[in-house]
Design a protein around this motif. Structure first.
Motif, PDB file in Angstrom:
ATOM      1  N   ARG A  60       0.852  -1.195   0.000  1.00  0.00           N
ATOM      2  CA  ARG A  60       0.000   0.000   0.000  1.00  0.00           C
ATOM      3  C   ARG A  60       0.883   1.238   0.000  1.00  0.00           C
ATOM      4  NH1 ARG A  60      -2.923  -1.144   5.297  1.00  0.00           N
ATOM      5  NH2 ARG A  60      -3.767   0.952   5.039  1.00  0.00           N
ATOM      6  N   CYS A  61       0.389   2.288  -0.638  1.00  0.00           N
ATOM      7  CA  CYS A  61       1.124   3.555  -0.689  1.00  0.00           C
ATOM      8  C   CYS A  61       1.277   4.100   0.731  1.00  0.00           C
ATOM      9  CB  CYS A  61       0.363   4.542  -1.573  1.00  0.00           C
ATOM     10  SG  CYS A  61       1.051   6.201  -1.551  1.00  0.00           S
ATOM     11  N   HIS A  62       2.427   4.697   0.996  1.00  0.00           N
ATOM     12  CA  HIS A  62       2.702   5.277   2.316  1.00  0.00           C
ATOM     13  C   HIS A  62       1.639   6.303   2.717  1.00  0.00           C
ATOM     14  CE1 HIS A  62       5.336   6.082   5.677  1.00  0.00           C
ATOM     15  NE2 HIS A  62       5.244   7.380   5.448  1.00  0.00           N
ATOM     16  N   ASN A  63       1.113   7.043   1.744  1.00  0.00           N
ATOM     17  CA  ASN A  63       0.080   8.042   2.050  1.00  0.00           C
ATOM     18  C   ASN A  63      -1.264   7.405   2.407  1.00  0.00           C
ATOM     19  OD1 ASN A  63       1.511  10.391   1.927  1.00  0.00           O
ATOM     20  ND2 ASN A  63       1.051  10.803  -0.237  1.00  0.00           N
ATOM     21  N   ASP A  64      -1.416   6.112   2.099  1.00  0.00           N
ATOM     22  CA  ASP A  64      -2.584   5.375   2.569  1.00  0.00           C
ATOM     23  C   ASP A  64      -2.329   4.920   4.002  1.00  0.00           C
ATOM     24  OD1 ASP A  64      -4.893   3.860   2.800  1.00  0.00           O
ATOM     25  OD2 ASP A  64      -4.023   2.113   1.789  1.00  0.00           O
ATOM     26  N   VAL A  69      -5.093   8.892   2.551  1.00  0.00           N
ATOM     27  CA  VAL A  69      -5.514   9.769   1.450  1.00  0.00           C
ATOM     28  C   VAL A  69      -5.237   9.154   0.084  1.00  0.00           C
ATOM     29  CG1 VAL A  69      -5.240  11.931   2.758  1.00  0.00           C
ATOM     30  CG2 VAL A  69      -3.316  11.044   1.406  1.00  0.00           C
ATOM     31  N   CYS A  70      -4.855   7.865   0.028  1.00  0.00           N
ATOM     32  CA  CYS A  70      -4.479   7.290  -1.263  1.00  0.00           C
ATOM     33  C   CYS A  70      -4.974   5.854  -1.344  1.00  0.00           C
ATOM     34  CB  CYS A  70      -2.962   7.324  -1.439  1.00  0.00           C
ATOM     35  SG  CYS A  70      -2.442   6.773  -3.077  1.00  0.00           S
ATOM     36  N   ASN A  71      -5.405   5.407  -2.536  1.00  0.00           N
ATOM     37  CA  ASN A  71      -5.790   3.997  -2.707  1.00  0.00           C
ATOM     38  C   ASN A  71      -4.996   3.329  -3.824  1.00  0.00           C
ATOM     39  OD1 ASN A  71      -7.014   5.252  -4.881  1.00  0.00           O
ATOM     40  ND2 ASN A  71      -8.918   4.062  -4.758  1.00  0.00           N
ATOM     41  N   TRP A  72      -3.833   3.926  -4.160  1.00  0.00           N
ATOM     42  CA  TRP A  72      -2.992   3.320  -5.189  1.00  0.00           C
ATOM     43  C   TRP A  72      -1.939   2.420  -4.550  1.00  0.00           C
ATOM     44  CZ3 TRP A  72      -1.824   6.622 -10.174  1.00  0.00           C
ATOM     45  CH2 TRP A  72      -3.035   7.009 -10.747  1.00  0.00           C
ATOM     46  N   MET A  73      -1.454   1.438  -5.318  1.00  0.00           N
ATOM     47  CA  MET A  73      -0.538   0.425  -4.806  1.00  0.00           C
ATOM     48  C   MET A  73       0.848   0.571  -5.442  1.00  0.00           C
ATOM     49  SD  MET A  73      -2.593  -1.243  -2.748  1.00  0.00           S
ATOM     50  CE  MET A  73      -1.787  -2.806  -2.356  1.00  0.00           C
ATOM     51  N   PHE A  82       6.093   5.377  -1.856  1.00  0.00           N
ATOM     52  CA  PHE A  82       4.916   6.082  -2.370  1.00  0.00           C
ATOM     53  C   PHE A  82       4.515   5.511  -3.731  1.00  0.00           C
ATOM     54  CE2 PHE A  82       6.810   9.416   0.365  1.00  0.00           C
ATOM     55  CZ  PHE A  82       5.715   9.671   1.173  1.00  0.00           C
ATOM     56  N   CYS A  83       3.217   5.609  -4.032  1.00  0.00           N
ATOM     57  CA  CYS A  83       2.727   5.168  -5.334  1.00  0.00           C
ATOM     58  C   CYS A  83       3.179   6.165  -6.414  1.00  0.00           C
ATOM     59  CB  CYS A  83       1.203   5.048  -5.316  1.00  0.00           C
ATOM     60  SG  CYS A  83       0.383   6.656  -5.361  1.00  0.00           S
ATOM     61  N   GLN A  84       2.894   5.793  -7.662  1.00  0.00           N
ATOM     62  CA  GLN A  84       3.296   6.600  -8.810  1.00  0.00           C
ATOM     63  C   GLN A  84       2.753   8.032  -8.737  1.00  0.00           C
ATOM     64  OE1 GLN A  84       2.278   4.446 -12.361  1.00  0.00           O
ATOM     65  NE2 GLN A  84       3.174   6.004 -13.683  1.00  0.00           N
ATOM     66  N   ALA A  85       1.565   8.209  -8.167  1.00  0.00           N
ATOM     67  CA  ALA A  85       0.955   9.542  -8.103  1.00  0.00           C
ATOM     68  C   ALA A  85       1.502  10.344  -6.921  1.00  0.00           C
ATOM     69  CB  ALA A  85      -0.561   9.415  -8.009  1.00  0.00           C
ATOM     70  N   CYS A  86       1.668   9.693  -5.767  1.00  0.00           N
ATOM     71  CA  CYS A  86       2.138  10.414  -4.572  1.00  0.00           C
ATOM     72  C   CYS A  86       3.615  10.758  -4.659  1.00  0.00           C
ATOM     73  CB  CYS A  86       1.866   9.582  -3.321  1.00  0.00           C
ATOM     74  SG  CYS A  86       0.102   9.468  -2.937  1.00  0.00           S
ATOM     75  N   ARG A  87       4.380   9.985  -5.442  1.00  0.00           N
ATOM     76  CA  ARG A  87       5.797  10.262  -5.633  1.00  0.00           C
ATOM     77  C   ARG A  87       6.024  11.648  -6.242  1.00  0.00           C
ATOM     78  NH1 ARG A  87       7.422   5.226  -8.897  1.00  0.00           N
ATOM     79  NH2 ARG A  87       6.150   4.104  -7.379  1.00  0.00           N
TER      80      ARG A  87
HETATM   81 ZN   LIG Z   1      -0.270   7.203  -3.231  1.00  0.00          ZN
END
Ligand SMILES: [Zn+2]
Ligand SMILES: [Zn+2]
Ligand SMILES: [Zn+2]
Length: 349
Positions: A60-64, A69-73, A82-87
């Motif tokens: 799971r993304c660190h921001n999750d 606040v994130c549901n990306w893996m 972090f996921c691709q978007a949070c990075r």
């Molecule tokens: Zn994320």
């Protein structure tokens, strides 16, 4: 936006993090542009599955984990937390300030829709952490002393201006406050103002740098949008002081687009992304039968769909969702963007 399917057969949506039918935890896999059902393997590792089978092991993304606040893996073989978007985040809001977490969550949800747009269209981008000069990054900031109102027409100390500069997209998180944003919309006399619209507009400036300036397309750009060497600060000042030309509707998608060729480009680009995404949603929901074959087909379908959405909104007592008119000069600019994205986009559906 597409819809997705759980291993149990239930329909899933982009923002879901749990299947309401079978209770599975869900995570979005940007590599597959799909939601997946997750099985806990322990030690922070999860096996992801779609109805088509095993999609591998993810974290799971660190921001999750930290902020919800994130549901990306993140694929387990990558070292990133972090996921691709949070990075892509360079600055996040100060979470010690009351209300900022809720605003940030809203900002992140809209940002992931933007990144989905880019991935789906196959548009090339890198993060600033991989390429400082041509990479992309986000800064989500609040005014120093937020009073619930903000000014973006003239600088005063401590104010954050939503905008793009050299790959860095800054969003004033007050844009995530419905009351403040609507007040600003009225003050600026805009037809609509949304967080997602800001993201799509600002990324237009980013891709102007990449695809037009760095892509040696200035001549064709100028023949449609005008000469961007026109003094930008002066153009904006005169736009805010005198307003747009009286006949702006004939040539521009919005009044703001008339201020400078860069803004015209960013407005048209943002509209194009909006139309593409709305048509994918209509297709995923079965509201339209065909995927657009070419630009004129796309616009024919969009005229029908956007008129339907507006009429539905009126039935519900709401304002038109798409209060815009696509005139021929505007369509000429949008077909240019369509062709460019078709050439530069690697993953087309
Ligand atoms: Zn994320
Ligand atoms: Zn399920
Ligand atoms: Zn702009």
């Amino acid at each position: 936006m597409n819809t997705f399917r759980c291993t149990c057969g239930n329909t899933l949506y982009f923002e879901n993090n749990q299947c309401l039918a079978c209770g599975s935890r869900l995570g979005f896999l940007p590599e597959h542009l799909s939601q997946a059902a997750l099985e806990d393997l322990g030690n922070g590792r999860w096996r992801a599955r779609s109805p088509d089978g095993d999609l591998g092991v993810y974290r799971r993304c660190h921001n999750d984990i930290e902020h919800n606040v994130c549901n990306w893996m993140v694929p387990d073989e990558q070292e990133e937390i972090f996921c691709q978007a949070c990075r892509l985040n360079r600055v996040i809001p100060n979470l010690k300030i009351a209300g900022n977490h809720a605003k940030w969550l809203n900002v992140e949800q809209q940002k992931r829709r933007l990144i989905y747009d880019l991935l789906r269209l196959g548009l090339p981008f890198q993060g600033k952490q991989d390429n400082h000069d041509t990479g992309l990054a986000f800064a989500f900031m609040e005014d120093e002393q937020s009073t619930g109102e903000f000014v973006d027409t003239n600088w005063s100390g401590g104010k954050v201006f939503t905008g793009h500069a050299n790959g860095l997209i800054t969003i004033n998180i007050l844009e995530a406050d419905d009351v403040a944003r609507e007040a600003m919309r009225q003050q600026m006399n805009e037809a609509s103002r949304t967080l997602l619209g800001h993201f799509r507009h600002e990324i237009g400036h980013y891709f102007w740098d990449r695809l037009i300036r760095d892509g040696q397309r200035l001549t064709s750009f100028r023949s449609l949008f005008g000469d961007e060497r026109l003094d930008y600060q002066q153009a904006l000042e005169s736009h805010y002081q005198q307003g747009p030309p009286a006949d702006w509707q004939n040539n521009f998608i919005s009044a703001y687009a008339a201020s400078h060729p860069w803004e015209d480009w960013a407005e048209c680009w943002g509209h194009y992304l909006q139309i593409r995404d709305a048509l994918e949603t209509a297709w995923a929901l079965g509201l339209v039968r065909d995927r657009p074959r070419d630009f004129s087909h796309l616009i024919r379908i969009w005229n029908r769909v956007s008129a339907s959405i507006n009429l539905m909104n009126r039935s519900l007592g709401l304002r038109d969702a798409y209060p815009y008119t696509l005139t021929d000069p505007v369509l000429d600019k949008m077909v240019y963007i369509h062709d460019l994205i078709t050439i530069e986009g690697k993953r087309e559906s």
